[in-house]
Design an enzyme around this catalytic site. Structure first.
Site, PDB file in Angstrom:
ATOM      1  N   HIS A 127      -8.363   0.770  -4.018  1.00 39.13           N
ATOM      2  CA  HIS A 127      -9.292   0.490  -2.911  1.00 39.13           C
ATOM      3  C   HIS A 127     -10.039   1.778  -2.585  1.00 39.13           C
ATOM      4  O   HIS A 127      -9.466   2.690  -1.990  1.00 39.13           O
ATOM      5  CB  HIS A 127      -8.456  -0.018  -1.719  1.00 39.13           C
ATOM      6  CG  HIS A 127      -9.218  -0.235  -0.460  1.00 39.13           C
ATOM      7  ND1 HIS A 127      -8.590  -0.442   0.759  1.00 39.13           N
ATOM      8  CD2 HIS A 127     -10.548  -0.302  -0.198  1.00 39.13           C
ATOM      9  CE1 HIS A 127      -9.504  -0.609   1.701  1.00 39.13           C
ATOM     10  NE2 HIS A 127     -10.688  -0.516   1.150  1.00 39.13           N
ATOM     11  N   ASP A 132      -4.851   3.413  -1.829  1.00 40.80           N
ATOM     12  CA  ASP A 132      -5.926   3.669  -0.869  1.00 40.80           C
ATOM     13  C   ASP A 132      -6.520   5.053  -1.089  1.00 40.80           C
ATOM     14  O   ASP A 132      -5.863   6.059  -0.841  1.00 40.80           O
ATOM     15  CB  ASP A 132      -5.371   3.564   0.560  1.00 40.80           C
ATOM     16  CG  ASP A 132      -5.128   2.127   0.966  1.00 40.80           C
ATOM     17  OD1 ASP A 132      -6.070   1.318   0.847  1.00 40.80           O
ATOM     18  OD2 ASP A 132      -4.005   1.810   1.386  1.00 40.80           O
ATOM     19  N   SER A 187       0.843  -1.198   0.000  1.00 40.63           N
ATOM     20  CA  SER A 187       0.000   0.000   0.000  1.00 40.63           C
ATOM     21  C   SER A 187       0.872   1.240   0.000  1.00 40.63           C
ATOM     22  O   SER A 187       1.681   1.444   0.914  1.00 40.63           O
ATOM     23  CB  SER A 187      -0.890   0.018   1.242  1.00 40.63           C
ATOM     24  OG  SER A 187      -1.444   1.311   1.387  1.00 40.63           O
ATOM     25  N   MET A 203     -12.287   3.886  -0.574  1.00 41.35           N
ATOM     26  CA  MET A 203     -12.965   4.092   0.716  1.00 41.35           C
ATOM     27  C   MET A 203     -13.716   5.404   0.609  1.00 41.35           C
ATOM     28  O   MET A 203     -13.379   6.398   1.265  1.00 41.35           O
ATOM     29  CB  MET A 203     -11.914   4.112   1.842  1.00 41.35           C
ATOM     30  CG  MET A 203     -11.347   2.725   2.122  1.00 41.35           C
ATOM     31  SD  MET A 203      -9.836   2.776   3.099  1.00 41.35           S
ATOM     32  CE  MET A 203      -8.651   2.926   1.779  1.00 41.35           C
ATOM     33  N   HIS A 262      -1.144  -1.261  -4.332  1.00 46.11           N
ATOM     34  CA  HIS A 262      -2.430  -1.006  -3.664  1.00 46.11           C
ATOM     35  C   HIS A 262      -2.569   0.495  -3.402  1.00 46.11           C
ATOM     36  O   HIS A 262      -1.719   1.108  -2.751  1.00 46.11           O
ATOM     37  CB  HIS A 262      -2.473  -1.793  -2.355  1.00 46.11           C
ATOM     38  CG  HIS A 262      -3.788  -1.732  -1.639  1.00 46.11           C
ATOM     39  ND1 HIS A 262      -4.868  -2.518  -1.986  1.00 46.11           N
ATOM     40  CD2 HIS A 262      -4.199  -0.980  -0.591  1.00 46.11           C
ATOM     41  CE1 HIS A 262      -5.884  -2.264  -1.172  1.00 46.11           C
ATOM     42  NE2 HIS A 262      -5.507  -1.320  -0.317  1.00 46.11           N
ATOM     43  N   MET A 315      -9.348   7.737  -0.016  1.00 48.25           N
ATOM     44  CA  MET A 315     -10.211   8.069   1.126  1.00 48.25           C
ATOM     45  C   MET A 315     -10.812   9.451   0.934  1.00 48.25           C
ATOM     46  O   MET A 315     -10.103  10.374   0.518  1.00 48.25           O
ATOM     47  CB  MET A 315      -9.397   8.066   2.418  1.00 48.25           C
ATOM     48  CG  MET A 315      -8.657   6.764   2.678  1.00 48.25           C
ATOM     49  SD  MET A 315      -7.719   6.878   4.203  1.00 48.25           S
ATOM     50  CE  MET A 315      -6.856   5.307   4.174  1.00 48.25           C
ATOM     51  N   MET A 334     -11.257  -6.479   5.213  1.00 46.41           N
ATOM     52  CA  MET A 334     -10.439  -5.584   6.036  1.00 46.41           C
ATOM     53  C   MET A 334     -10.071  -6.273   7.348  1.00 46.41           C
ATOM     54  O   MET A 334     -10.942  -6.821   8.030  1.00 46.41           O
ATOM     55  CB  MET A 334     -11.195  -4.280   6.349  1.00 46.41           C
ATOM     56  CG  MET A 334     -11.484  -3.374   5.158  1.00 46.41           C
ATOM     57  SD  MET A 334     -10.029  -2.918   4.194  1.00 46.41           S
ATOM     58  CE  MET A 334      -9.024  -2.066   5.428  1.00 46.41           C
ATOM     59  N   ASP A 364      -6.396  -6.854   4.116  1.00 48.71           N
ATOM     60  CA  ASP A 364      -5.800  -5.514   4.158  1.00 48.71           C
ATOM     61  C   ASP A 364      -5.818  -4.976   5.585  1.00 48.71           C
ATOM     62  O   ASP A 364      -6.893  -4.790   6.158  1.00 48.71           O
ATOM     63  CB  ASP A 364      -6.619  -4.596   3.226  1.00 48.71           C
ATOM     64  CG  ASP A 364      -6.067  -3.185   3.126  1.00 48.71           C
ATOM     65  OD1 ASP A 364      -4.995  -2.905   3.690  1.00 48.71           O
ATOM     66  OD2 ASP A 364      -6.728  -2.357   2.454  1.00 48.71           O
TER      67      ASP A 364
HETATM   68  C1  DX5 Z   1      -6.361   1.162   5.628  1.00 50.37           C
HETATM   69  C2  DX5 Z   1      -5.871   0.869   4.226  1.00 50.37           C
HETATM   70  C3  DX5 Z   1      -4.738  -0.065   4.175  1.00 50.37           C
HETATM   71  C4  DX5 Z   1      -3.501   0.392   4.868  1.00 50.37           C
HETATM   72  C5  DX5 Z   1      -2.718  -0.794   5.288  1.00 50.37           C
HETATM   73  O1  DX5 Z   1      -7.512   1.927   5.523  1.00 50.37           O
HETATM   74  O2  DX5 Z   1      -6.917   0.319   3.456  1.00 50.37           O
HETATM   75  O3  DX5 Z   1      -4.452  -0.451   2.832  1.00 50.37           O
HETATM   76  O4  DX5 Z   1      -2.686   1.233   4.093  1.00 50.37           O
HETATM   77  O5  DX5 Z   1      -1.627  -0.377   6.030  1.00 50.37           O
HETATM   78  P1  DX5 Z   1      -0.875  -1.322   7.046  1.00 50.37           P
HETATM   79  O6  DX5 Z   1      -0.333  -2.474   6.267  1.00 50.37           O
HETATM   80  O7  DX5 Z   1       0.164  -0.425   7.607  1.00 50.37           O
HETATM   81  O8  DX5 Z   1      -1.891  -1.774   8.078  1.00 50.37           O
HETATM   82 ZN    ZN Z   2      -6.426  -0.573   1.436  1.00 47.55          ZN
END
Ligand code: DX5
Ligand code: ZN
Length: 214
Positions: free
Chosen positions: A63, A32, A7, A65, A30, A34, A136, A174
């Site tokens: 991903h 993320d 990520s 969110m 990956h 948000m 998750m 994840d």
């Molecule tokens: C959390 C994200 C993850 C996050 C994982 O909301 O979806 O992808 O970056 O990070 P680690 O591996 O540090 O838990």
């Molecule tokens: Zn993620």
């Protein structure tokens, strides 16, 4: 084969191109996304996906969110996303179906994501039409959180759904995945592991990626 999806949330955003090249032995990047509404944090969006697309040959695993992802999925596909996943909690079932359809109409792979509090059965309405299911193992919103081992029965249950109903579908986990917790994820049936802090904290990133393969 176990796939690793580092990520970039844990990368240095001032040196994102360099940090993506550092993970070239992985399988997916990956990303993320948000929106500050679906999760209490804001990260990166469409222009960043577009900018990183030419930097790597690895598929971009986006991903989302974000609330009502159906509004934006086509733009993430056009920006270069290869796999685009939407949270089942982010809209009505009908609109999530619509989002998945829009992703497929762009020729990309589509997936659904479940938060820790969401039961495994929530993937059932979508299981026949997705290439990826993401479970998750932390509350979405932040990197560096503690792995929730109590999500493993859900991973096992979804693995059995996938084997019965759509064996080609990938099962991704994840959150909090490191060289220890990866083992129970793999044993529970996950075949794609997202890892943010564990990868980017490592002194030797290729060695860490190898270690995460179990
Ligand atoms: C959390 C994200 C993850 C996050 C994982 O909301 O979806 O992808 O970056 O990070 P680690 O591996 O540090 O838990
Ligand atoms: Zn993620």
């Amino acid at each position: 084969m176990i796939k690793i999806a580092p990520s970039i949330l844990s990368a240095d955003f001032a040196n994102l191109g360099r940090d993506i090249q550092r993970i070239e032995t992985a399988d997916y990047v990956h990303v993320d996304v948000m929106d500050g509404l679906f999760v209490p944090n804001i990260s990166i969006g469409i222009p960043v996906v577009k900018s990183i697309r030419p930097v790597t040959d690895l598929p971009l695993d986006v991903h989302l969110m974000i609330d009502r992802p159906e509004r934006y999925v086509e733009q993430f596909c056009d920006a270069g996303g290869d796999i685009v996943t939407c949270h089942v909690e982010a809209d009505t079932e009908e609109n999530i179906h619509l989002a998945l359809r829009k992703i497929h109409d762009k020729g990309k792979k589509a997936g659904v994501v479940v938060k820790p509090g969401t039961p495994s059965s929530a993937v059932l309405p979508f299981i026949g039409e997705v290439e990826m299911i993401l479970v998750m193992t932390v509350e979405p919103g932040f990197g560096g959180q503690k792995f929730m081992a109590d999500m493993m029965p859900k991973v096992q249950q979804i693995r059995s759904y996938i084997d019965a109903m759509n064996p080609a579908c990938e099962l991704e986990v994840d959150g909090g995945v490191d060289p220890d917790t990866c083992k129970i994820c793999i044993a529970s049936g996950a075949n794609v592991l997202v890892a943010g802090s564990s990868v980017y904290k490592a002194e030797d990133i290729p060695a860490r990626i190898r270690a995460l393969r179990g």
